[in-house]
Design a protein around this motif. Structure first.
Motif, PDB file in Angstrom:
ATOM      1  N   MET A 394       1.120  -1.222   0.202  1.00 53.46           N
ATOM      2  CA  MET A 394       0.022  -0.025   0.023  1.00 53.46           C
ATOM      3  C   MET A 394       1.135   1.282   0.038  1.00 53.46           C
ATOM      4  O   MET A 394       0.619   2.295  -0.678  1.00 53.46           O
ATOM      5  CB  MET A 394      -0.890  -0.016   1.367  1.00 53.46           C
ATOM      6  N   ARG A 395       2.006   1.172   0.600  1.00 52.91           N
ATOM      7  CA  ARG A 395       3.076   2.413   0.664  1.00 52.91           C
ATOM      8  C   ARG A 395       3.238   2.712  -0.674  1.00 52.91           C
ATOM      9  O   ARG A 395       3.151   3.965  -1.122  1.00 52.91           O
ATOM     10  CB  ARG A 395       3.962   2.002   1.516  1.00 52.91           C
ATOM     11  N   ALA A 396       3.930   1.548  -1.387  1.00 52.32           N
ATOM     12  CA  ALA A 396       4.189   2.036  -2.731  1.00 52.32           C
ATOM     13  C   ALA A 396       2.985   2.124  -3.654  1.00 52.32           C
ATOM     14  O   ALA A 396       3.101   3.323  -4.593  1.00 52.32           O
ATOM     15  CB  ALA A 396       4.597   0.593  -3.571  1.00 52.32           C
ATOM     16  N   LEU A 397       1.903   1.831  -3.488  1.00 48.00           N
ATOM     17  CA  LEU A 397       0.671   2.186  -4.475  1.00 48.00           C
ATOM     18  C   LEU A 397       0.233   3.705  -4.190  1.00 48.00           C
ATOM     19  O   LEU A 397      -0.069   4.260  -5.040  1.00 48.00           O
ATOM     20  CB  LEU A 397      -0.595   1.087  -3.889  1.00 48.00           C
ATOM     21  N   TYR A 398       0.262   3.993  -2.929  1.00 47.31           N
ATOM     22  CA  TYR A 398      -0.176   5.373  -2.470  1.00 47.31           C
ATOM     23  C   TYR A 398       0.764   6.278  -2.996  1.00 47.31           C
ATOM     24  O   TYR A 398       0.396   7.411  -3.099  1.00 47.31           O
ATOM     25  CB  TYR A 398      -0.419   5.448  -1.027  1.00 47.31           C
ATOM     26  N   GLN A 399       1.832   6.001  -2.573  1.00 47.84           N
ATOM     27  CA  GLN A 399       3.138   6.837  -3.284  1.00 47.84           C
ATOM     28  C   GLN A 399       2.843   7.250  -4.828  1.00 47.84           C
ATOM     29  O   GLN A 399       2.882   8.425  -5.009  1.00 47.84           O
ATOM     30  CB  GLN A 399       4.472   6.317  -3.114  1.00 47.84           C
ATOM     31  N   ALA A 400       2.715   6.128  -5.616  1.00 49.79           N
ATOM     32  CA  ALA A 400       2.302   6.356  -7.045  1.00 49.79           C
ATOM     33  C   ALA A 400       1.073   6.971  -7.221  1.00 49.79           C
ATOM     34  O   ALA A 400       1.279   7.890  -8.405  1.00 49.79           O
ATOM     35  CB  ALA A 400       2.249   5.018  -7.696  1.00 49.79           C
ATOM     36  N   ARG A 401       0.255   6.761  -6.475  1.00 48.65           N
ATOM     37  CA  ARG A 401      -1.174   7.512  -6.916  1.00 48.65           C
ATOM     38  C   ARG A 401      -0.950   8.801  -6.270  1.00 48.65           C
ATOM     39  O   ARG A 401      -1.363   9.881  -7.032  1.00 48.65           O
ATOM     40  CB  ARG A 401      -2.419   6.708  -5.916  1.00 48.65           C
ATOM     41  N   GLN A 402      -0.413   9.279  -5.273  1.00 43.09           N
ATOM     42  CA  GLN A 402      -0.207  10.688  -4.904  1.00 43.09           C
ATOM     43  C   GLN A 402       0.557  11.353  -5.994  1.00 43.09           C
ATOM     44  O   GLN A 402       0.344  12.655  -6.354  1.00 43.09           O
ATOM     45  CB  GLN A 402       0.646  10.996  -3.405  1.00 43.09           C
ATOM     46  N   GLU A 403       1.733  10.978  -6.365  1.00 48.02           N
ATOM     47  CA  GLU A 403       2.564  11.496  -7.557  1.00 48.02           C
ATOM     48  C   GLU A 403       1.680  11.876  -8.697  1.00 48.02           C
ATOM     49  O   GLU A 403       1.841  12.742  -9.214  1.00 48.02           O
ATOM     50  CB  GLU A 403       3.920  10.668  -7.911  1.00 48.02           C
ATOM     51  N   SER A 404       0.900  10.734  -9.236  1.00 43.94           N
ATOM     52  CA  SER A 404       0.052  10.874 -10.156  1.00 43.94           C
ATOM     53  C   SER A 404      -1.105  12.173 -10.052  1.00 43.94           C
ATOM     54  O   SER A 404      -1.247  12.943 -11.028  1.00 43.94           O
ATOM     55  CB  SER A 404      -0.570   9.633 -10.851  1.00 43.94           C
ATOM     56  N   LEU A 405      -1.626  11.994  -9.068  1.00 42.67           N
ATOM     57  CA  LEU A 405      -2.810  13.068  -8.766  1.00 42.67           C
ATOM     58  C   LEU A 405      -1.997  14.369  -8.803  1.00 42.67           C
ATOM     59  O   LEU A 405      -2.656  15.288  -9.168  1.00 42.67           O
ATOM     60  CB  LEU A 405      -3.451  12.833  -7.554  1.00 42.67           C
ATOM     61  N   ILE A 470      -7.748  16.741  -0.024  1.00 41.44           N
ATOM     62  CA  ILE A 470      -7.730  15.757  -1.460  1.00 41.44           C
ATOM     63  C   ILE A 470      -7.317  14.292  -1.153  1.00 41.44           C
ATOM     64  O   ILE A 470      -5.972  14.420  -0.979  1.00 41.44           O
ATOM     65  CB  ILE A 470      -7.224  16.664  -2.360  1.00 41.44           C
ATOM     66  N   GLY A 471      -8.213  13.477  -0.881  1.00 42.23           N
ATOM     67  CA  GLY A 471      -7.767  11.999  -0.615  1.00 42.23           C
ATOM     68  C   GLY A 471      -7.153  11.477  -1.953  1.00 42.23           C
ATOM     69  O   GLY A 471      -7.621  11.958  -2.894  1.00 42.23           O
ATOM     70  N   PHE A 472      -5.905  10.933  -1.836  1.00 39.53           N
ATOM     71  CA  PHE A 472      -5.364  10.405  -3.084  1.00 39.53           C
ATOM     72  C   PHE A 472      -5.549   8.769  -3.203  1.00 39.53           C
ATOM     73  O   PHE A 472      -5.226   8.233  -4.243  1.00 39.53           O
ATOM     74  CB  PHE A 472      -4.009  10.935  -3.405  1.00 39.53           C
ATOM     75  N   ALA A 473      -5.884   8.261  -2.152  1.00 42.62           N
ATOM     76  CA  ALA A 473      -5.590   6.800  -1.724  1.00 42.62           C
ATOM     77  C   ALA A 473      -6.570   5.963  -2.866  1.00 42.62           C
ATOM     78  O   ALA A 473      -6.303   5.047  -3.241  1.00 42.62           O
ATOM     79  CB  ALA A 473      -5.715   6.379  -0.454  1.00 42.62           C
ATOM     80  N   GLY A 474      -7.649   6.767  -2.893  1.00 44.86           N
ATOM     81  CA  GLY A 474      -8.758   6.015  -3.648  1.00 44.86           C
ATOM     82  C   GLY A 474      -8.722   6.341  -5.044  1.00 44.86           C
ATOM     83  O   GLY A 474      -9.561   5.633  -6.024  1.00 44.86           O
ATOM     84  N   THR A 475      -7.689   7.063  -5.625  1.00 45.11           N
ATOM     85  CA  THR A 475      -7.844   7.464  -7.045  1.00 45.11           C
ATOM     86  C   THR A 475      -6.728   6.787  -7.680  1.00 45.11           C
ATOM     87  O   THR A 475      -5.494   6.968  -7.728  1.00 45.11           O
ATOM     88  CB  THR A 475      -7.611   8.760  -7.306  1.00 45.11           C
ATOM     89  N   PRO A 476      -7.105   5.553  -8.574  1.00 39.01           N
ATOM     90  CA  PRO A 476      -6.010   5.038  -9.193  1.00 39.01           C
ATOM     91  C   PRO A 476      -5.185   5.953 -10.153  1.00 39.01           C
ATOM     92  O   PRO A 476      -5.601   6.822 -10.753  1.00 39.01           O
ATOM     93  CB  PRO A 476      -6.641   3.833 -10.141  1.00 39.01           C
TER      94      PRO A 476
END
Length: 498
Positions: A394-405, A470-476
């Motif tokens: 989840m750390r890796a996933l959320y970091q990638a989602r944050q960067e994209s958003l 602005i939450g980023f965890a739920g946005t692929p």
């Protein structure tokens, strides 16, 4: 309107394809008409012959329904005169038309109702669904990435051969295996040394805050609160009549010196030191020591909500306040809501030894332990290594989602919304111009199914610019562009020039 043969039951509609027997349908509908006042007390009903013909029922079906209504007092047969609605139902129409008085609530009930209306009136979860077009709600994990196959297998292990312990009321402090797994986890991840007897499983952090408020606070006791800060904790303390003392957040975290000036004899301090909620600041080591010294040398307690501590993307976390406390004045609150999923309703409290027994006494009055099945599944999830593996993924996933958003927000909303990446947590702050009303903006966006929260909702006193959480965890990552474009269109629809 009454006929010579009695009231016409024109409102009766029977469904012959329904699995509910016809006599039962008739019983329920006549009963409903009596209770609603449509059939007042003393009303004469048609003869059974008339009703059988009009409703297309056999006499035995009709008699079965009427016998049940008579046994319950709804109908009263009169020999030679027909069947009437029981006299005790007279006046039902008048009662139904009488204006309802508001319920009389206790002082606590009135206070909680007022607080909830004040803090949650603008944004309602009732209008939001996980599949809604665009949600930037903070504190929502990636539901699409939860390892359901593993979770299902672990849960089925207990469901296939349920024990008395699994189906019973459960241990007051919570399942021992889960508490043992937590002791091992918090030592490794947060530097906390404690015994299993100091750990109590609760139904999420909110229950912990309410029990602690009941345990430690009397009316008008001072409580240091981070400002902006945790809404749910704030309301729990206010409901007990506490006097909130808002303390500003600087680049080192909670301003302890302001607390000493404004309310040196506060009974409790609430803080989110690992990742200040909602600003994201990490409390410095010096400020942590200062806060602990205040509690240790006086009569105050510290409630440490270790908010989002699992999801740090840069560097290592500092030890928990609890791990630094030589006075045993820190109470540590953790939850599985974000690291697993919110509806699991599992959290935990690590207590100083002196508070274990009184905390459990209040807990026993309020409720029992959460679902043993869910506790056992969580314990297996942790003991078999899935928990730590899930956190890393989840750390890796959320970091990638944050960067994209962040990239998409800067591309489409630069100049209207100022955003910077965060080192931990599941949301970032989108700063707005001073002229923007963030609460009105969030409400306007929600009407267009763009969901976020206003920073102003978290403030007791306004000293910061307006902003949106602005939450980023739920946005692929691959959907960030279209979600931000939808946000931009909604803003333009509200009259904002981008």
């Amino acid at each position: 309107m009454k006929s010579p043969g009695g009231m016409l039951l024109t409102g009766i509609e029977l469904d012959r394809s329904s699995p509910i027997p016809l006599y039962r349908q008739l019983y329920l509908q006549v009963r409903k008409q009596i209770l609603s006042g449509r059939l007042p007390g003393g009303t004469r009903l048609p003869s059974t012959r008339t009703l059988c013909k009009e409703l297309g029922l056999s006499r035995i079906t009709l008699l079965n329904a009427f016998d049940e209504l008579t046994a319950e007092g709804f109908l009263a047969p009169r020999t030679g005169a027909g069947t009437y609605v029981g006299r005790e139902w007279e006046g039902r129409n008048a009662a139904a038309d009488t204006p309802r008085k508001p319920p009389r609530l206790s002082s606590l009930g009135q206070s909680v109702l007022s607080l909830r209306s004040e803090h949650f009136g603008g944004m309602s979860y009732a209008s939001w669904a996980p599949e809604c077009p665009t949600s930037f709600l903070p504190s929502h994990p990636a539901y699409d990435a939860f390892p359901l196959p593993v979770w299902r297998r672990l849960m089925n292990r207990h469901l296939r051969q349920p024990t008395k312990a699994m189906l019973g009321y459960g241990e007051l402090k919570g399942l021992l295996r889960l508490r043992e797994a937590l002791v091992e986890y918090v030592f490794d991840a947060r530097g906390i040394e404690c015994s299993v007897d100091q750990v109590v499983i609760v139904s999420g952090a909110q229950q912990a805050f309410n029990i602690l408020a009941m345990l430690l606070l009397d009316g008008q006791d001072g409580v240091w609160m981070e400002d902006p800060g945790h809404i749910a904790a704030r309301i729990a303390f206010q409901a007990q009549g506490a006097r909130l003392v808002p303390l500003r957040i600087d680049d080192q975290g909670l301003d302890v010196q302001q607390g000493l000036r404004d309310c040196p004899d506060a009974r409790l301090a609430f803080t989110t030191p690992s990742r200040q909620h909602p600003l994201g600041t990490t409390m410095s080591y010096a400020r942590r020591q200062e806060l602990i010294e205040w509690a240790g040398r006086g009569h105050g307690w510290i409630v440490e909500d270790d908010c989002d501590s699992e999801f740090r993307y840069v560097g290592r976390s500092q030890p928990a306040l609890f791990a630094m406390d030589q006075w045993q004045k820190v109470i540590y609150v953790g939850t599985f809501s974000k690291v697993l999923y919110p509806s699991l309703r599992l959290g935990y409290v690590i207590l100083p030894e002196a508070l274990v027994e009184p905390f459990c006494a209040i807990r026993a009055v309020m409720d029992r332990s959460p679902s043993t099945l869910h506790q056992a599944t969580t314990a297996d999830f942790m003991a078999e290594g899935h928990f730590l593996g899930h956190i890393r993924r989840m750390r890796a996933l959320y970091q990638a989602r944050q960067e994209s958003l962040v990239e998409q927000l800067r591309r489409h909303l630069d100049g209207f919304l100022e955003v910077n990446p965060v080192v931990a947590g599941l949301h970032l702050i989108g700063w707005l111009d001073e002229t923007v009303d963030d609460a009105a903006l969030a409400l306007g966006l929600a009407r267009q199914q763009i969901y976020t929260y206003a920073l102003g909702d978290y403030c007791l006193k306004r000293y910061l610019p307006p902003g949106l959480l602005i939450g980023f965890a739920g946005t692929p990552a691959e959907q960030a562009g279209e979600k931000v474009e939808a946000l931009a269109r909604a803003l333009e629809g509200l009259g904002h020039h981008l």
